[in-house]
Design a protein around this motif. Structure first.
Motif, short mmCIF file in Angstrom:
data_model
loop_
_atom_site.label_atom_id
_atom_site.label_comp_id
_atom_site.label_asym_id
_atom_site.label_seq_id
_atom_site.Cartn_x
_atom_site.Cartn_y
_atom_site.Cartn_z
N LEU A 178 45.27 39.88 38.72
CA LEU A 178 45.10 41.28 38.33
C LEU A 178 46.30 42.14 38.72
CD1 LEU A 178 41.32 41.66 39.22
CD2 LEU A 178 42.34 41.33 36.95
N LYS A 179 46.95 41.83 39.83
CA LYS A 179 48.18 42.56 40.19
C LYS A 179 49.29 42.31 39.19
CE LYS A 179 47.67 43.19 45.19
NZ LYS A 179 48.14 42.79 46.55
N ALA A 180 49.25 41.16 38.54
CA ALA A 180 50.25 40.83 37.53
C ALA A 180 49.96 41.51 36.18
CB ALA A 180 50.32 39.31 37.34
N GLY A 181 48.85 42.26 36.12
CA GLY A 181 48.51 42.95 34.88
C GLY A 181 47.85 42.07 33.85
N ILE A 182 47.32 40.93 34.29
CA ILE A 182 46.65 39.99 33.38
C ILE A 182 45.19 40.38 33.27
CG2 ILE A 182 46.04 37.58 32.97
CD1 ILE A 182 48.50 36.83 34.72
#
Length: 222
Positions: A178-182
């Motif tokens: 989620l931190k990777a924007g996935i």
């Protein structure tokens, strides 16, 4: 061309294949989450003038999407999801490892930036939505999550209630992804779906400020 083994069960008239699970009373939920409750508060069979259904559930019940806000305090909520995250070309990748999704197995798949990847695992063989919660299910390894984050994929999906393992790396995996924007689709039914290319439509309910939402996921062979 990607196809299904059982078109009668899954394929809709339009050729789209429903890969979401139905919401039913008593269905499996993540331990500690509120149980799904569906009740008719008006029932024409009992003489009412209409049918009216009340639903009480966790946002992460059945087939659903996670938004970054699920684990990231300042992350986007589900109503802020870019439509392209869940509509477009996708790939179903079949995983043979019965414990976790590993870098060794997914590296040869030539996963690229912006890909939408749906992982079909051994979970799909178990008709999991009609059984008690499975503490052991196929999930992402920490290394595989980091690999996908580095590849900057757009969306990933999996055929159980979480991309991370129960009483294992569930928090780490969600934080990495989620931190990777996935964007994440969980609770898919890929039991009769063959690996390959598809078109994907998966839209979560637009709930203001929510960390996730139920969705209906459809794929179409390309």
């Amino acid at each position: 061309m990607a196809t299904t083994k059982n078109k009668k069960q899954y394929q809709l008239d339009s050729g789209w294949i429903d890969v979401s699970v139905p919401l039913d009373n008593g269905m499996v939920c993540w331990p500690g989450d509120p149980a799904l409750e569906i009740a008719k508060i008006h029932d024409m069979k009992s003489g009412d003038g209409d049918n009216l259904t009340h639903i009480s559930m966790c946002a992460h019940t059945g087939t659903h999407m996670d938004s970054p806000l699920h684990f990231i305090k300042s992350g986007k909520s589900i109503d802020k999801m870019p439509i392209k995250a869940a509509i477009g070309k996708a790939r179903v990748i079949e995983i043979s490892d019965k414990e976790c999704i590993t870098v060794e197995e997914i590296r040869p798949q030539r996963i690229r930036k912006g890909d939408r990847i749906l992982f079909k695992t051994n979970n799909s063989r178990k008709k999991w939505n009609k059984k008690p919660f499975m503490k052991k299910f196929v999930h992402l390894s920490t290394e595989a999550a980091q690999f996908l984050a580095e590849r900057k994929v757009q969306t990933i999906g999996i055929d159980y209630l979480s991309i991370g393992g129960y009483e294992g790396n569930v928090t780490d995996i969600h934080n990495i992804i989620l931190k990777a924007g996935i964007w994440v689709i969980e609770g898919l039914n890929l039991s009769n779906i063959k690996p390959g290319g598809y078109k994907l439509i998966c839209l979560p309910i637009k709930i203001s400020g929510a960390d996730g939402a139920p969705c209906r996921a459809l794929i179409h062979p390309v």
